[in-house]
Design an enzyme around this catalytic site. Sequence first.
Site, mmCIF file in Angstrom:
data_model
loop_
_atom_site.group_PDB
_atom_site.id
_atom_site.type_symbol
_atom_site.label_atom_id
_atom_site.label_comp_id
_atom_site.label_asym_id
_atom_site.label_seq_id
_atom_site.Cartn_x
_atom_site.Cartn_y
_atom_site.Cartn_z
ATOM 1 N N HIS A 22 3.505 4.915 4.491
ATOM 2 C CA HIS A 22 2.505 5.978 4.288
ATOM 3 C C HIS A 22 3.075 7.294 4.816
ATOM 4 C CE1 HIS A 22 -1.112 8.379 4.701
ATOM 5 N NE2 HIS A 22 -1.658 7.575 3.803
ATOM 6 N N GLU A 71 1.387 9.271 -3.631
ATOM 7 C CA GLU A 71 0.446 10.107 -2.889
ATOM 8 C C GLU A 71 1.109 11.438 -2.544
ATOM 9 O OE1 GLU A 71 -2.692 7.567 -0.732
ATOM 10 O OE2 GLU A 71 -0.947 7.637 0.551
#
Length: 278
Positions: free
Chosen positions: A107, A192
């Site tokens: 992430h 993302e």
Amino acid sequence: MPMRQRLIAGNWKMYKTRQEAHSFARELGSLWPPTDGGAAPYALAQLPEAVVCAPFTSLAELVDVLAKSATRLGAQNVHEQPEGAFTGEISAVMLRELGCAYVVIGHSERRAYYRETSEAVAHKSVVALEAFMAPIVCVGESLEEREAGRTQEVIAAQLEPVLQSLYAYAHAHDGVTKSSGLDVGATVVAYEPIWAIGTGKSSSATDAETVIGWIRARIAERLGQSVAGRMRILYGGSVKPDNIATYLAQPDIDGALVGGASLQPSSFVELLRQSIRT
Ligand code: PGA
């Protein structure tokens, strides 16, 4: 090409105590899967797969309660070695034992705050597959990189070590019995853009599709068409009930990785409902 089952993964980040997690899961159980007042109105293949990626401390609490809403459990990080003297770390086998089916890897918050490298992300992805968990590998560019026209270059650099490791994993497992790990096609990629995470500024659906289509082509080059056709690629970054439909309308976008809007059962379920294939 087989239709990929959509996937909506909530990323709770460092939110919710064990008790709060329990309340969420209980409420979710009364809202999902949809019954619409009677017999199950949808075929299983129409429904998205629901996943909650919770803090380590809530995983044991959640697994049984989430099962009542057909929601699968995920973690938010894993160590890149199968075991060893790594104080404070948690291994893939430990997570699998708790019932995790997924684990978020790389992430952007971990890359930025904990200096996680793409090489570490590659190792973690393989360790997860070997422990029968599907990695959700996150990639994405910063605003500065996007404005400099470097989006593809940045994502290629993040993806390349992962695809190399997955290639080696797939070949090492060729012809070996299934008991040696998950199929490489179970890997999930989440695109993302960093500037869209938690900011309320989402990428346009067509921009996201351009990047995601390009990622799928890259996977096909490295791992073959069949794997690229099976792998699910998600969009993430300020996905909400009122914008998810535009992403899902894109052919290469198979679902979403969702932070803020996954924290309330009602909005999480709204995202799931909008992901039902009709
Ligand atoms: P957000 O977070 O939905 O709150 O933007 C997404 C993520 O960090 O995965």
